[in-house]
Design an enzyme around this catalytic site. Structure first.
Site, short mmCIF file in Angstrom:
data_model
loop_
_atom_site.label_atom_id
_atom_site.label_comp_id
_atom_site.label_asym_id
_atom_site.label_seq_id
_atom_site.Cartn_x
_atom_site.Cartn_y
_atom_site.Cartn_z
N LYS A 40 8.39 21.59 20.30
CA LYS A 40 7.05 21.07 19.95
C LYS A 40 6.78 19.80 20.76
O LYS A 40 7.70 19.26 21.39
CB LYS A 40 6.98 20.80 18.45
CG LYS A 40 7.99 19.79 17.95
CD LYS A 40 7.95 19.67 16.44
CE LYS A 40 9.01 18.70 15.95
NZ LYS A 40 8.68 18.01 14.74
N TYR A 272 -2.54 -9.55 33.50
CA TYR A 272 -3.50 -9.92 32.45
C TYR A 272 -2.98 -11.07 31.62
O TYR A 272 -1.78 -11.13 31.30
CB TYR A 272 -3.74 -8.72 31.51
CG TYR A 272 -4.65 -7.66 32.09
CD1 TYR A 272 -5.95 -7.97 32.48
CD2 TYR A 272 -4.20 -6.35 32.22
CE1 TYR A 272 -6.78 -6.98 33.00
CE2 TYR A 272 -5.03 -5.36 32.74
CZ TYR A 272 -6.32 -5.69 33.13
OH TYR A 272 -7.13 -4.72 33.64
#
Ligand code: PLP
Length: 378
Positions: A40, A272
């Site tokens: 999955k 940043y």
């Protein structure tokens, strides 16, 4: 080979290592026990189609996914083996599951009724048999699954309506480090399943931790996920060492080349929010790796990349969406490969090391790997 991927970064995935890990896990089970490979969430980030194709070609006959759409993708890629859809299957998924012959995990009467009514329609419209179902019993995790006392009713509905039951299953909450609770869960499950034993209905319970700890490894099917990818089900030192001692190996590493390297003078800010300020001249490499690739922003100023000779280089400044900046040795160039994640479980830039720094578990680190990252299979 990576130039073909269109990016300067890629995941390197060794499919034979996944097979090798499955064989090691299988040796811990009864000889007749079958492995259902849990693939999955894009095979825990490894790429479910590639993983399923390789495992199927090498004799694995059972797969598990989390949603009908994940199962559909495998069928459309040509996987013909048994595919079970985990989770709390819901009515919305029934049509896809019946069309693509995916086995649902039944947990409620409501779902079973949906399954039965769609089945009569699909029988008319579609010329292939409807798949069998798996019924999940909640043995104490209190998540998906019917209560043990509801099982006879669900079984009776299946019998009355001719719905074949492939297996009964449960799932353990803490098989790694709560032996008593796991035993209690297993007892509850086996007691609920007792009336149906010997009828051809299979039983399945063990996840990776249970297989390692020896719970429910004598039932018909085991369902390992994290360990087939070579990672521990728990971050404790003991778990990491056990995985290594058993010979399980990570199948995935993440490699990146710098896009550019700058020699910057003291006083320059990086990234940043200007969180990193150089106090001396340094070489700063920018990599095309960011949090949109699954490299957690929590690794800002904390992550490390390693060179092929094992030297650690620090991430400096903030992790951006599509870029990180790393302080590197002078002379580093775009030709120099770096490991963003290595396959050495003891390294701070392994999946386990990153899970520790970002206060999560290997499962989340792996399943965060974005689909936009190229995957190269070897
Ligand atoms: N079985 C079920 C029902 C699951 O939901 C999962 C994964 O969460 C597994 C087995 C595999 O677990 P693990 O990856 O810990 O082996």
């Amino acid at each position: 080979e990576f130039w073909l991927t269109g990016r300067s970064t890629y995941l390197r995935i060794d499919l034979d290592i996944i097979l090798h890990n499955i064989r090691i896990l299988k040796e811990r089970c009864s000889p007749e026990t079958e492995v259902m490979a849990v693939i999955k969430a894009n095979a825990y980030g490894h790429g479910s189609v590639a993983v399923a194709r390789h495992l199927s070609a090498n004799g694995i006959r059972h797969f598990a996914v989390a949603t009908a759409a994940e199962g559909q993708e495998l069928r459309q890629a040509g996987i013909k083996d048994f595919i079970q859809v985990f989770g709390n299957c819901v009515g919305e998924e029934v049509n896809i599951m019946q069309h693509f012959h995916l086995t649902p995990t039944v947990t409620t009467e409501t779902f079973l009724n949906h399954w039965i009514s769609w089945r009569s329609m699909n029988r008319v419209n579609v010329h292939f048999p409807v798949p069998p179902v798996v019924i999940k019993v909640d043995s104490g995790m209190s998540r998906n699954g019917c209560q043990p006392e509801e099982l006879p009713k669900l079984m009776a509905i299946c019998r009355k309506n001719g719905v074949p039951v492939h297996s009964l299953m449960t799932h353990f909450a803490q098989a790694w480090d709560d032996e008593e609770f796991t035993k209690c869960q297993l007892d509850t499950f086996l007691k609920a399943a007792e009336p149906y034993r010997g009828t051809g209905i299979k039983l399945q319970a063990a996840n990776s931790a249970a297989i390692i700890r020896g719970f429910a490894t004598d039932l018909d099917i085991v369902r390992p996920g994290i360990c087939i990818y070579g990672l521990p089900p728990d971050l404790s030192q003991e778990a990491v060492q056990t995985v290594q001692r058993l010979g399980l190996r990570p199948a995935l590493s993440w490699i990146a080349h710098p896009n550019m390297v700058k020699v910057l003078p003291p006083g320059r800010h990086v990234g940043y929010d200007q969180t990193y300020v150089l106090d001396k001249e340094e070489s700063i490499a920018t990599f095309s790796v960011g949090y949109a690739d699954g490299y957690s922003r929590l690794l800002s100023e904390k992550g490390v990349l390693s060179t092929s000779s094992g030297q650690m280089q620090s991430v400096v400044g903030r992790v951006s969406m599509d870029a990180i900046t790393v302080r590197v040795e002078p002379g580093t160039s775009p030709a120099t490969p770096f490991y963003v994640y290595t396959d050495d479980l003891t390294s701070p830039n392994s999946v386990t090391g990153v899970a520790r720094v970002t206060n999560t578990i290997p499962y989340e680190v792996l399943t965060s790997l974005a689909t936009r990252l190229p995957r190269i299979y070897v």
